[in-house]
Design a protein around this motif. Structure first.
Motif, PDB file in Angstrom:
ATOM      1  N   LEU A 100      55.223   4.780   6.970  1.00 19.99           N
ATOM      2  CA  LEU A 100      54.908   4.093   5.713  1.00 19.99           C
ATOM      3  C   LEU A 100      55.768   2.842   5.537  1.00 19.99           C
ATOM      4  N   LYS A 101      57.024   2.951   5.957  1.00 14.91           N
ATOM      5  CA  LYS A 101      57.927   1.803   5.895  1.00 14.91           C
ATOM      6  C   LYS A 101      57.443   0.694   6.823  1.00 14.91           C
ATOM      7  N   TRP A 102      56.980   1.087   8.001  1.00 12.09           N
ATOM      8  CA  TRP A 102      56.464   0.118   8.972  1.00 12.09           C
ATOM      9  C   TRP A 102      55.236  -0.607   8.417  1.00 12.09           C
ATOM     10  N   LEU A 103      54.374   0.128   7.719  1.00  8.31           N
ATOM     11  CA  LEU A 103      53.201  -0.497   7.108  1.00  8.31           C
ATOM     12  C   LEU A 103      53.592  -1.635   6.172  1.00  8.31           C
ATOM     13  N   ASP A 104      54.588  -1.382   5.336  1.00  7.04           N
ATOM     14  CA  ASP A 104      55.049  -2.408   4.392  1.00  7.04           C
ATOM     15  C   ASP A 104      55.627  -3.613   5.123  1.00  7.04           C
ATOM     16  N   ILE A 105      56.286  -3.356   6.258  1.00  8.94           N
ATOM     17  CA  ILE A 105      56.942  -4.426   7.009  1.00  8.94           C
ATOM     18  C   ILE A 105      55.914  -5.338   7.676  1.00  8.94           C
ATOM     19  N   VAL A 106      54.849  -4.754   8.248  1.00  8.61           N
ATOM     20  CA  VAL A 106      53.875  -5.571   8.992  1.00  8.61           C
ATOM     21  C   VAL A 106      52.810  -6.199   8.090  1.00  8.61           C
ATOM     22  N   TYR A 118      45.012  -0.142   9.478  1.00 16.05           N
ATOM     23  CA  TYR A 118      46.294   0.509   9.792  1.00 16.05           C
ATOM     24  C   TYR A 118      46.599   1.602   8.767  1.00 16.05           C
ATOM     25  N   ARG A 119      46.398   1.276   7.499  1.00 13.73           N
ATOM     26  CA  ARG A 119      46.732   2.231   6.435  1.00 13.73           C
ATOM     27  C   ARG A 119      45.891   3.500   6.548  1.00 13.73           C
ATOM     28  N   GLY A 120      44.608   3.344   6.875  1.00 15.37           N
ATOM     29  CA  GLY A 120      43.747   4.510   7.033  1.00 15.37           C
ATOM     30  C   GLY A 120      44.207   5.403   8.168  1.00 15.37           C
ATOM     31  N   VAL A 121      44.591   4.783   9.281  1.00 16.88           N
ATOM     32  CA  VAL A 121      45.054   5.548  10.445  1.00 16.88           C
ATOM     33  C   VAL A 121      46.371   6.252  10.125  1.00 16.88           C
ATOM     34  N   VAL A 122      47.302   5.538   9.507  1.00 21.09           N
ATOM     35  CA  VAL A 122      48.603   6.129   9.176  1.00 21.09           C
ATOM     36  C   VAL A 122      48.429   7.304   8.216  1.00 21.09           C
ATOM     37  N   THR A 123      47.497   7.203   7.289  1.00 19.80           N
ATOM     38  CA  THR A 123      47.231   8.306   6.359  1.00 19.80           C
ATOM     39  C   THR A 123      46.813   9.556   7.120  1.00 19.80           C
ATOM     40  N   ARG A 124      45.923   9.405   8.096  1.00 20.93           N
ATOM     41  CA  ARG A 124      45.471  10.558   8.885  1.00 20.93           C
ATOM     42  C   ARG A 124      46.610  11.139   9.724  1.00 20.93           C
ATOM     43  N   ILE A 125      47.442  10.273  10.271  1.00 25.73           N
ATOM     44  CA  ILE A 125      48.560  10.742  11.096  1.00 25.73           C
ATOM     45  C   ILE A 125      49.553  11.535  10.254  1.00 25.73           C
ATOM     46  N   THR A 126      49.920  10.990   9.096  1.00 27.90           N
ATOM     47  CA  THR A 126      50.918  11.665   8.254  1.00 27.90           C
ATOM     48  C   THR A 126      50.391  12.991   7.717  1.00 27.90           C
ATOM     49  N   GLU A 127      49.085  13.075   7.456  1.00 23.59           N
ATOM     50  CA  GLU A 127      48.505  14.341   7.003  1.00 23.59           C
ATOM     51  C   GLU A 127      48.699  15.425   8.055  1.00 23.59           C
ATOM     52  N   TYR A 128      48.508  15.069   9.305  1.00 21.09           N
ATOM     53  CA  TYR A 128      48.688  16.036  10.391  1.00 21.09           C
ATOM     54  C   TYR A 128      50.142  16.475  10.506  1.00 21.09           C
ATOM     55  N   PHE A 129      51.053  15.514  10.544  1.00 22.22           N
ATOM     56  CA  PHE A 129      52.463  15.858  10.732  1.00 22.22           C
ATOM     57  C   PHE A 129      53.047  16.555   9.499  1.00 22.22           C
ATOM     58  N   ASP A 130      52.536  16.255   8.314  1.00 20.30           N
ATOM     59  CA  ASP A 130      52.968  16.990   7.116  1.00 20.30           C
ATOM     60  C   ASP A 130      52.579  18.461   7.219  1.00 20.30           C
ATOM     61  N   LYS A 131      51.424  18.717   7.832  1.00 25.02           N
ATOM     62  CA  LYS A 131      50.925  20.086   7.936  1.00 25.02           C
ATOM     63  C   LYS A 131      51.627  20.880   9.027  1.00 25.02           C
ATOM     64  N   TYR A 132      51.809  20.266  10.204  1.00 21.18           N
ATOM     65  CA  TYR A 132      52.322  21.012  11.350  1.00 21.18           C
ATOM     66  C   TYR A 132      53.818  20.803  11.619  1.00 21.18           C
ATOM     67  N   TYR A 133      54.355  19.646  11.219  1.00 21.14           N
ATOM     68  CA  TYR A 133      55.776  19.357  11.468  1.00 21.14           C
ATOM     69  C   TYR A 133      56.420  18.746  10.228  1.00 21.14           C
ATOM     70  N   PRO A 134      56.414  19.465   9.115  1.00 21.15           N
ATOM     71  CA  PRO A 134      57.002  18.906   7.880  1.00 21.15           C
ATOM     72  C   PRO A 134      58.485  18.604   8.053  1.00 21.15           C
ATOM     73  N   GLY A 135      58.893  17.425   7.595  1.00 20.36           N
ATOM     74  CA  GLY A 135      60.299  17.058   7.665  1.00 20.36           C
ATOM     75  C   GLY A 135      60.767  16.575   9.027  1.00 20.36           C
ATOM     76  N   LEU A 136      59.838  16.384   9.983  1.00 22.57           N
ATOM     77  CA  LEU A 136      60.230  15.938  11.330  1.00 22.57           C
ATOM     78  C   LEU A 136      60.872  14.564  11.259  1.00 22.57           C
ATOM     79  N   LEU A 137      62.083  14.460  11.808  1.00 23.53           N
ATOM     80  CA  LEU A 137      62.780  13.181  11.813  1.00 23.53           C
ATOM     81  C   LEU A 137      62.219  12.273  12.905  1.00 23.53           C
TER      82      LEU A 137
END
Length: 426
Positions: A100-106, A118-137
């Motif tokens: 999300l930070k990268w989106l604001d930068i570019v 880009y925003r649509g793709v990032v939304t789908r990616i974060t939904e997946y990682f929120d579900k399977y790897y919450p809090g992943l650094l």
């Protein structure tokens, strides 16, 4: 990497120095990454690097077994290890937050349409990682995380092209992370993507287009559909046409802007972009008499309804060609949904609105127009793009090749070669 060790390690370069990077799990089973500087410059010999790596790994192993990982001094015979999660470990950030930070930068450096993608793709990616790897650094992200994500998307029905699109966004974001020292390596470089399927454009024949034109008579999209089929313009380019792009005296029509849309707070927002993505996209065409007639009719109706409705006539998009009789701009979303509705209602062969562009190209190619001329007509940035889309339709060159080789080698006459060509086209 050593299979006999309870951890993995690789060597990498950062800021002109060699590092040994360890991957292991702590007592709670949580994955950790430690960076150990060798104090050897990038220009050192392989022998020196191998010796120092062995020394550091040995010391790390000893400390791993005792659970007391501390500092290693590479200048001495090491007995302890200095562990670093990254050269900027104080900048730890979750992977989703970084995207999300990268989106604001570019955002300031790309077009609004690209940003929306880009925003649509990032939304789908974060939904997946929120579900399977919450809090992943970000520092904990591995190639395996990405590989599992790509495989899951592909196995769930996403095309190889779509997976590649997701990967491109992740790769760009992680490349920036390396640039600003959030990461030392781009883990997206270490994944395997599904094999790309060869794209074959869908299109209508002349007879199918004639039927389509008949169905759209009097429809709000009538002019839009005709321009798409005759000129092969993109939806955004057609909707971006203004009357200042039509020169009835010089008999030309110029593509120089586009209309896109985004959804904020659940509402469609129309975005006018006055600068196209590439120089090839800006192009001027001869004004085809049929389209000229339709444009003049549209201009007359606009003036008529403008006077008739007075203050009730929508003037927000004054100057644009593709508006309805109340002055409201025809939106990209309406074009997509209404075109699909007409296809379904009349039980026509299913194509997308964008396939009218392919239909235009296929008819040009079938009637002897060169691939290079089609590239310029469609506004493709390179010849390869055009060739990849339409080379399988180039019957004429194949027939000529068959006739030539038959003539050179013998055993065939011209009539037989032509008959084969006619059968192939059928």
């Amino acid at each position: 990497m050593k299979a006999s060790l309870p951890f993995k390690y690789i060597t990498s370069e950062k800021n002109g120095k060699h590092y040994v990077i360890f991957d292991f799990r702590d007592d709670e089973g949580k994955r950790k990454r430690k960076w150990v500087c060798t104090n050897l410059s990038v220009g050192c010999s392989n022998k020196a690097l191998t010796a120092m790596t062995k020394e550091i790994v040995t010391a790390f192993y000893e400390e791993y077994l005792t659970g007391s990982l501390t500092k290693v001094d590479p200048a001495k015979k090491p007995k302890t290890v200095k562990a670093e999660s990254s050269p900027n470990s104080e900048n730890e950030i979750e992977f989703r937050a970084f995207l999300l930070k990268w989106l604001d930068i570019v955002k300031p450096s790309i077009s609004n349409n690209t940003f929306i993608g880009y925003r649509g793709v990032v939304t789908r990616i974060t939904e997946y990682f929120d579900k399977y790897y919450p809090g992943l650094l970000l520092s904990e992200l591995t190639p395996l995380h990405l590989q599992q994500y790509y495989n899951e998307k592909y196995n769930s029905g996403a095309s190889a092209s779509t997976v590649k699109h997701y990967h491109a966004n992740i790769h760009k974001a992680l490349r920036y992370a390396v640039k600003v020292d959030f990461l030392n390596v781009n883990v997206a470089d270490k994944v395997d993507l599904p094999k790309m399927e060869k794209f074959e454009a869908n299109f209508y024949s002349k007879e199918e287009l004639d039927k389509l034109f008949e169905l759209f008579k009097g429809d709000r999209l009538e002019l839009v559909v005709h321009i798409a089929a005759y000129y092969g313009l993109r939806k955004s380019e057609i909707l971006g046409l203004k009357w200042d792009s039509i020169d009835f005296d010089a008999k030309t029509i110029t593509v120089r802007r586009k209309i896109s849309n985004s959804y904020g707070n659940g509402k469609e927002e129309i975005i006018v972009e006055n600068q196209l993505k590439t120089r090839a996209s800006v192009r001027t065409f001869p004004l085809i008499p049929h389209i000229e007639k339709m444009l003049k009719e549209r201009k007359y109706l606009e003036g008529y309804y403008s006077k008739l409705l007075g203050p009730d006539f929508d003037r927000e998009f004054d100057g644009f060609v593709c508006r309805d009789n109340t002055g409201k701009l025809i939106s990209p979303n309406f074009v997509t949904s209404h075109f699909h509705y007409v296809m379904k209602r009349n039980d026509l062969k299913k194509i997308r609105f964008h396939d009218l562009r392919h239909s235009c190209a296929s008819l040009l190619l079938a009637n002897g127009v060169s691939m290079k001329a089609i590239q310029e007509w469609l506004g493709h940035s390179t010849f390869n793009v055009t060739a990849n889309f339409y080379s399988h339709l180039e019957y004429k060159s194949k027939i000529e090749s068959a006739e030539t080789i038959a003539k050179v080698l013998g055993g065939d006459n011209k009539e037989e070669a032509e008959d084969r060509g006619k059968k192939k086209r059928k």
